[in-house]
Design a protein around this motif. Structure first.
Motif, PDB file in Angstrom:
ATOM      1  N   ASP A 128       0.868  -1.178   0.000  1.00  0.00           N
ATOM      2  CA  ASP A 128       0.000   0.000   0.000  1.00  0.00           C
ATOM      3  C   ASP A 128       0.903   1.225   0.000  1.00  0.00           C
ATOM      4  O   ASP A 128       1.118   1.877   1.027  1.00  0.00           O
ATOM      5  N   LEU A 129       1.462   1.534  -1.182  1.00  0.00           N
ATOM      6  CA  LEU A 129       2.463   2.589  -1.293  1.00  0.00           C
ATOM      7  C   LEU A 129       2.109   3.529  -2.444  1.00  0.00           C
ATOM      8  O   LEU A 129       1.564   3.095  -3.462  1.00  0.00           O
ATOM      9  N   PRO A 130       2.447   4.820  -2.316  1.00  0.00           N
ATOM     10  CA  PRO A 130       2.251   5.745  -3.440  1.00  0.00           C
ATOM     11  C   PRO A 130       3.143   5.349  -4.606  1.00  0.00           C
ATOM     12  O   PRO A 130       4.235   4.820  -4.425  1.00  0.00           O
ATOM     13  N   ILE A 131       2.692   5.664  -5.804  1.00  0.00           N
ATOM     14  CA  ILE A 131       3.422   5.253  -6.997  1.00  0.00           C
ATOM     15  C   ILE A 131       4.734   6.028  -7.146  1.00  0.00           C
ATOM     16  O   ILE A 131       5.637   5.602  -7.877  1.00  0.00           O
ATOM     17  N   ASP A 132       4.888   7.139  -6.410  1.00  0.00           N
ATOM     18  CA  ASP A 132       6.137   7.899  -6.494  1.00  0.00           C
ATOM     19  C   ASP A 132       7.126   7.518  -5.396  1.00  0.00           C
ATOM     20  O   ASP A 132       8.135   8.193  -5.191  1.00  0.00           O
ATOM     21  N   THR A 133       6.888   6.389  -4.699  1.00  0.00           N
ATOM     22  CA  THR A 133       7.799   5.934  -3.646  1.00  0.00           C
ATOM     23  C   THR A 133       9.151   5.564  -4.248  1.00  0.00           C
ATOM     24  O   THR A 133       9.218   4.767  -5.188  1.00  0.00           O
ATOM     25  N   PRO A 134      10.264   6.111  -3.729  1.00  0.00           N
ATOM     26  CA  PRO A 134      11.592   5.727  -4.237  1.00  0.00           C
ATOM     27  C   PRO A 134      11.879   4.258  -3.935  1.00  0.00           C
ATOM     28  O   PRO A 134      11.579   3.763  -2.841  1.00  0.00           O
ATOM     29  N   LEU A 135      12.467   3.568  -4.886  1.00  0.00           N
ATOM     30  CA  LEU A 135      12.780   2.151  -4.684  1.00  0.00           C
ATOM     31  C   LEU A 135      13.810   1.962  -3.572  1.00  0.00           C
ATOM     32  O   LEU A 135      13.816   0.922  -2.900  1.00  0.00           O
ATOM     33  N   CYS A 136      14.679   2.951  -3.365  1.00  0.00           N
ATOM     34  CA  CYS A 136      15.698   2.826  -2.324  1.00  0.00           C
ATOM     35  C   CYS A 136      15.083   2.807  -0.929  1.00  0.00           C
ATOM     36  O   CYS A 136      15.762   2.429   0.035  1.00  0.00           O
ATOM     37  N   LYS A 137      13.836   3.200  -0.809  1.00  0.00           N
ATOM     38  CA  LYS A 137      13.158   3.181   0.490  1.00  0.00           C
ATOM     39  C   LYS A 137      12.535   1.822   0.796  1.00  0.00           C
ATOM     40  O   LYS A 137      12.037   1.599   1.907  1.00  0.00           O
TER      41      LYS A 137
END
Length: 524
Positions: A128-137
């Motif tokens: 359940d994540l926003p589509i702009d979430t950085p992959l490094c996170k």
């Protein structure tokens, strides 16, 4: 339905060693598990099918679109989930439309359901994540699930998955399995996950002898494989006995011939028999012996040929041995004490909050929690790889950390150089003996770490950790069964069961935890 067909496939390693020779395989609709010892070429086969590698000979027939989930995908530091799904342009178009700056063509081409479909894909794998979430996170498990969601979002004709449940927590594994159950096309899954393999429709095993397809799931494969090996071993034993018996008959016939010849010479020397009679008897004896010798030679050739065929049907496997030197840890010794440990990355909320733990003597503890809860971070703090800003960590005994990324190994060094650097007080012979037990014999120890498969790299890390000449009284293990083939996992389980030191382990494999004798859990 789309299928993948390999015909006469050949491929050699960079040093010209044949890995596949005249490989013929067909993968039809359904889920096929790809299994085999580390180094037999599972990842290489997926890369060939995906078109990332070119075969030396043979052909690969594949459907129009093939999706490939790699073990360690490359990504740019600033990539987001939108980059992973490859929808940046489409999202930018929708953003322009929301600001009232879209052209007529933009509005005509806009996918107004895109954001909903993206969120549905992420939710299907428990994200359940926003589509702009950085992959490094994302944690390793979250990154794997996001990769699978992005792959299935594109709806390819066939799926290629390389160890898709590595790093996943129990919930994540369940969601991956449910997503695969809903997949109706062709899917090839290279895995050592015994639970996931139990959900397959067929199993393809890669060995040094080639490839073999078994219908049914992993349990059915194990049953058929056991029966097959028993038959092959029986044929080999009978062929070995036949050779021994034929050799014995030849030896008896030779001894009998020698006695007959000796008696003939004695009669001739005594002069008691006419020479004409003795010459005739000698001629008959030599003719009979020659015919018998030709028959015995044919029998021996047939027996040896049968033995060679029987040997070729049984894969010759080098035994993998993982033995851990005694640590000498006393039952009442203080091993580790953590008080109020709090840790966060930058300005983010703490990933670890007020963690406390005490270990005395050879306790075995599992660190549990969902992906992203800080399990790997905790082990790094204990080992001193990360600073402890709040709280305290007191480590009272020698410890070794084996993390998921094998960061103790340098990709540019050889396996031999790695163990020499990490265990400088051991002799060269002792280090070579350790590497040999972990199947790095001779020139294999001169391979660069960066060129090893995931399973081979983990074996190298285990050799440097478990085989260290200075006893480690606490093992910090982060998903130690990831990337290992099933036989190697079972060998590791046996080694850890026999270990007399303390263990703090992160693993989502309940079977593994049960078999190494975990006594309690620390939930994060």
């Amino acid at each position: 339905m789309p299928s993948i067909i390999l015909s006469g496939l050949c491929w050699n390693t960079p040093d010209a060693t044949p890995l596949f020779t005249n490989l013929d395989l067909t993968f039809g609709p359904g889920r096929t598990g790809l299994v085999g010892r580390n180094g037999t070429g599972k990842t290489t086969l997926l890369r060939l099918i995906a078109g990332e590698l070119e075969p030396a000979a043979g052909t690969i027939s594949r459907p129009h679109t093939v999706g490939f989930l790699r073990q360690n995908p490359e990504e740019r530091p600033d990539d987001t989930l939108a980059d992973l799904f490859a929808v940046q342009a489409e999202l930018a178009l929708l953003a322009r439309a929301e600001r009232g700056k879209a052209t007529a063509d933009d509005l005509a081409n806009a996918d107004w359901m895109l954001e909903t479909r993206l969120q549905t894909s992420l939710t299907a794998v428990g994200l359940d994540l926003p589509i702009d979430t950085p992959l490094c996170k994302l944690s390793g498990g979250q990154r794997t699930r996001a990769g699978l969601a992005a792959l299935m979002f594109k709806e390819p004709d066939a799926l290629l998955l390389d160890e898709p449940t590595n790093h996943l927590d129990t919930h994540g594994r369940t969601q991956v399995m449910e997503a695969l159950r809903a997949w109706t096309g062709c899917a090839i899954i290279a895995s050592h996950d015994r639970t996931l393999l139990g959900d397959m429709d067929a199993i393809v095993e890669l060995t040094t002898l080639g490839a073999r397809t078994y219908g049914g799931n992993y349990a059915a494969y194990r049953d058929m494989k056991s029966a097959e090996l028993a038959r092959a071993d029986d044929i080999l034993a009978r062929a070995t006995r036949t050779v021994a018996e034929t050799e014995a008959r030849i030896r008896v016939a030779s001894e009998r011939k020698a006695r007959t010849d000796r008696q003939g010479r004695q009669l001739r020397a005594s002069g008691s028999q006419p020479k004409l009679l003795l010459d005739a008897a000698k001629e008959r004896s030599e003719g009979s012996a020659s015919a018998a010798a030709r028959l015995r030679n044919r029998q021996m050739e047939d027996a040896r040929s049968a033995l060679e065929n029987a040997r070729e049907a049984v894969e010759v496997l080098e035994p993998l041995v993982m033995d851990i030197p005694p640590s000498g840890l006393a039952s009442g010794r203080d091993v580790l004490r953590i008080d109020g440990l709090t840790f966060g990355y930058g300005s983010d909320a703490p990933i670890l909050h007020n963690v406390s733990l005490a270990i005395r003597g050879p306790e075995r503890i599992a660190v549990t929690g969902p992906n992203g809860s800080g399990k790997s971070t905790l082990l790094a703090c204990i080992h001193g790889n990360l600073p402890v800003p709040d709280g305290s960590v007191q480590l009272h005994v020698p410890a070794a950390l084996l993390d998921q990324d094998m960061s103790l190994l340098d990709p540019d060094e050889t396996v031999r150089d790695a163990i020499a650097r990490l265990d400088p007080h051991a002799s060269e012979n002792d280090r070579r003996a350790v590497l040999a037990r972990f199947l790095f014999r001779g020139d294999d120890a001169l391979q660069k770490v960066g060129a090893l498969s995931g399973g081979q790299r983990l074996r190298a890390g285990l050799a440097c950790t478990l085989g260290h000449s200075q006893p480690r009284q606490l093992l910090l293990l982060d998903e130690p069964s990831n990337h290992l083939d099933i036989e190697a996992v079972e060998t590791l389980e046996a080694a850890l069961r026999a270990y007399d030191g303390a263990i703090l382990v992160v693993s989502h494999d309940d079977t593994f935890l049960d078999r190494i004798g975990i006594e309690r859990q620390l939930a994060l």
